[in-house]
Motif scaffolding. Structure first.
Motif: not given
Length: 339
Positions: A62, A66, A95-97, A99, A103, A117, A119
């Protein structure tokens, strides 16, 4: 997508969802429509699509933003974040977020580090790291970056392109003071989000950069991967190649970041979001720069996500809707320009 004995693993990619429970509106330059509520429906569609794939992705990248910054104005940041995370958690895939700027419009770094968020802890679960990731403590000048290996000889490196930034940090952060001073030196406009008249248009407040301490850490990780003959995919919110994006969307010190990646033979690709129009180029060293189209500006009748199929000699991106299919040949065996 036909499976093959050479298919190693797959992963999903989605960028710039920017959900908010508000009516459609235009972008910053008043040239493109943004579908704030419908972005959640497109996320649900992507989740459903990945769930139905014959080989479910090993993980999803991701690429940041978001939820939209309008949530902060309406004091709905945590409500909207939870609404989006509820949909994400319906897919039994990690999921790997990354930023992005939105954010930081919604949350402080301290909040993000304590949220879902962050990760970075997944790195320790997936890989016995030779080069450790930076500390995840909450001090004002820490950066958010980590790496993991989902398959033998492959590594993903997530970097923080808002490490230097005038958003997301505040006093007493040294990096905030340095960033604000740099931004004002490069951008004399009253509106720091305006690139009007700038020789370097990337120096706007909605962008950021990578600090010296993070560059040193990235270099150590890539040096280790060079030595181990790994293939590395680097991931960040901001693009770093001017041929893969509008120049207003580049990281502040993109030349420095790009030069570092190009100095390591292990780097195969750099994946980014931020520029909702998307973009692509293969640089002179054969590194693929893929900028993914944003969900937020995708009409309700379309889609904007993809699945990457990783093989011995190439990666094949199968896009949905506005995301184009691409074949990305690795640097060592690449015989033609990516399609």
């Amino acid at each position: 997508m036909e499976e093959s004995p050479a298919l190693y693993f797959t992963f999903g990619i989605i960028a710039d969802i920017q959900y908010a429970d508000i009516a459609n509106g235009f972008n910053y330059t008043k040239t493109r429509m943004r579908y704030y509520r419908n972005s959640l429906a497109l996320l649900k569609g992507a989740i459903g699509g990945w769930a139905e794939e014959r080989r479910k992705p090993e993980f999803i990248l991701q690429l940041g933003d978001l939820i939209d910054g309008f949530n902060a104005r309406d004091k709905r940041s945590e409500i909207s974040l939870q609404k989006v995370l509820t949909e994400i958690e319906k897919l039994d895939v990690q999921f790997h977020h990354v930023w992005g700027n939105h954010e930081f419009y919604n949350f402080s770094r301290k909040f993000l580090l304590g949220s879902k968020l962050n990760t970075k802890p997944l790195a320790d679960m997936m890989d016995d790291l030779t080069v450790s990731s930076p500390s995840s403590d909450c001090h004002e000048d820490s950066f958010y970056g980590y790496h993991f290996s989902p398959f033998n000889k492959f590594r993903f490196l997530l970097i923080d392109t808002y490490d230097l930034s005038a958003i997301g940090r505040g006093k007493p952060s040294v990096k905030y003071e340095i960033s604000l001073k740099l931004l004002k030196e490069k951008n004399p406009n009253e509106d720091l989000n305006s690139p009007t008249g700038l020789k370097e248009p990337q120096y706007v407040q909605f962008n950021g950069g990578v600090s010296g301490d993070q560059l040193t850490w990235i270099n150590r990780v890539l040096t280790s991967s060079d030595e181990k003959q790994e293939k590395v995919i680097v991931v960040g919110h901001l693009p770093i190649h001017p041929e893969a994006t509008d120049t207003i969307c580049l990281a502040w010190n993109y030349q420095e970041i790009l030069s570092l990646l190009q100095s390591h033979s292990c780097v195969l690709a750099y994946l980014a979001g931020h520029d909702h129009d998307g973009g692509y180029c293969a640089d002179i060293f054969g590194i693929h720069h893929v900028t993914f189209k944003g969900v937020i500006e995708t009409p309700p009748e379309s889609q904007a996500y993809g699945t990457m199929y990783v093989y011995e000699d190439k990666m094949v991106l199968k896009g949905q809707g506005h995301v184009l299919d691409r074949t990305l040949h690795y640097r060592e065996t690449r015989t033609q320009t990516a399609q």
